[in-house]
Design a protein around this motif. Sequence first.
Motif, PDB file in Angstrom:
ATOM      1  N   UNK A  75       0.443  -1.343  -0.259  1.00 51.94           N
ATOM      2  CA  UNK A  75      -0.233   0.173  -0.138  1.00 51.94           C
ATOM      3  C   UNK A  75       0.961   0.857  -0.155  1.00 51.94           C
ATOM      4  N   UNK A  78       2.662   1.986  -3.437  1.00 56.89           N
ATOM      5  CA  UNK A  78       1.921   2.690  -4.180  1.00 56.89           C
ATOM      6  C   UNK A  78       1.503   3.559  -4.225  1.00 56.89           C
ATOM      7  N   UNK A  79       1.413   4.424  -2.238  1.00 61.39           N
ATOM      8  CA  UNK A  79       0.997   5.288  -2.963  1.00 61.39           C
ATOM      9  C   UNK A  79       1.803   6.386  -2.511  1.00 61.39           C
ATOM     10  N   UNK A  80       3.447   6.009  -3.140  1.00 59.88           N
ATOM     11  CA  UNK A  80       4.486   6.179  -2.951  1.00 59.88           C
ATOM     12  C   UNK A  80       4.749   7.067  -4.757  1.00 59.88           C
ATOM     13  N   UNK A  81       5.007   5.808  -5.871  1.00 61.68           N
ATOM     14  CA  UNK A  81       3.914   5.880  -6.749  1.00 61.68           C
ATOM     15  C   UNK A  81       5.277   4.875  -6.742  1.00 61.68           C
ATOM     16  N   UNK A  82       5.979   3.683  -6.383  1.00 61.85           N
ATOM     17  CA  UNK A  82       6.700   2.881  -6.689  1.00 61.85           C
ATOM     18  C   UNK A  82       6.164   1.850  -7.433  1.00 61.85           C
TER      19      UNK A  82
ATOM     20  N   UNK B 127       2.663  12.057  -6.062  1.00 64.01           N
ATOM     21  CA  UNK B 127       2.455  10.918  -6.539  1.00 64.01           C
ATOM     22  C   UNK B 127       1.369  10.628  -5.240  1.00 64.01           C
ATOM     23  N   UNK B 131      -2.185   9.859  -5.286  1.00 60.19           N
ATOM     24  CA  UNK B 131      -3.421   8.880  -4.453  1.00 60.19           C
ATOM     25  C   UNK B 131      -4.323   9.400  -3.166  1.00 60.19           C
TER      26      UNK B 131
END
Lengths: 137, 137
Positions: A75, A78-82, B127, B131
């Motif tokens: 999670x 994903x939030x940090x864009x990786x 990001x 998000x």
Amino acid sequence: MDSKIFNLKSKLEVYKAMTGGGNFADCPVRDVIQGISGKWSSLLVMALAEKPYRFGELRRLVPDISQRMLTQTLYDLQRDGYVHREVFPTKPPSVEYSLTDLGRSMFAPLQMLIQWAELNHDAVREARATFDASSRA
Amino acid sequence: MDSKIFNLKSKLEVYKAMTGGGNFADCPVRDVIQGISGKWSSLLVMALAEKPYRFGELRRLVPDISQRMLTQTLYDLQRDGYVHREVFPTKPPSVEYSLTDLGRSMFAPLQMLIQWAELNHDAVREARATFDASSRA
DNA sequence: CAGCATCCAACAAGATACTG
DNA sequence: CAGTATCTTGTTGGATGCTG
């Protein structure tokens, strides 16, 4: 990948970047580093750098991670864009995780550190042994 | 510095290195990474990469570190062989900390990660904002 | 000046049980 | 299958006071 990533700056400049030039509370470098320095983050990035994986596959790939930490770390990544998360509406549902372009670009410098660690862990272990031996004396 | 540090291996090989090839309990890469992924370790390594510093100088250089954490982090870095500690028997005593050769060689890949973070923190922040915005929806 | 000892708060992480 | 929810534990880090 942007080759400017590897242009060397002066050591002092790098240090200033890390400290936020005195603005310690909101330092961009600390902020980013925090997000990838968790116990599982780098490990999952490396796994996904190989190829996309589903939730259960990642669990089996990293047997000593708890379900809670796998969920939470994915999670955060994903939030940090990786990491990109894609849900396939099958029954039962399957979810595939993959690296984004940002994640792939981050993997490059991370890999350098991993390789350094692999090459130098003997030296570190030896340093520890020596240090502990003279501590007891 | 050994240029082999930067020879790329396959992503899968790197991942296997990180997981210890299944031997998760005693994985060399995790072991080394743990030692430098603390909140203050990389920051102090970067400071000392510029030049040697004394205890009090480091405190002033990194104002938001507590004395306890400065002592402990320097101790750990010394134990792992990254930092050399030299006591000058003046009155009152002064202690100088400097990077060892091992510490300097570790600084190189670390610097890559720092620079990546500096170049990409805007992308990460964006990001996160995107998000969080779609999470609320 | 450069620490050490103690106590305490905060957070990261594990275990277990349950759900769409 | 891919999670969520809750509880508990372990580790990290901060505050304070004291010492050679």
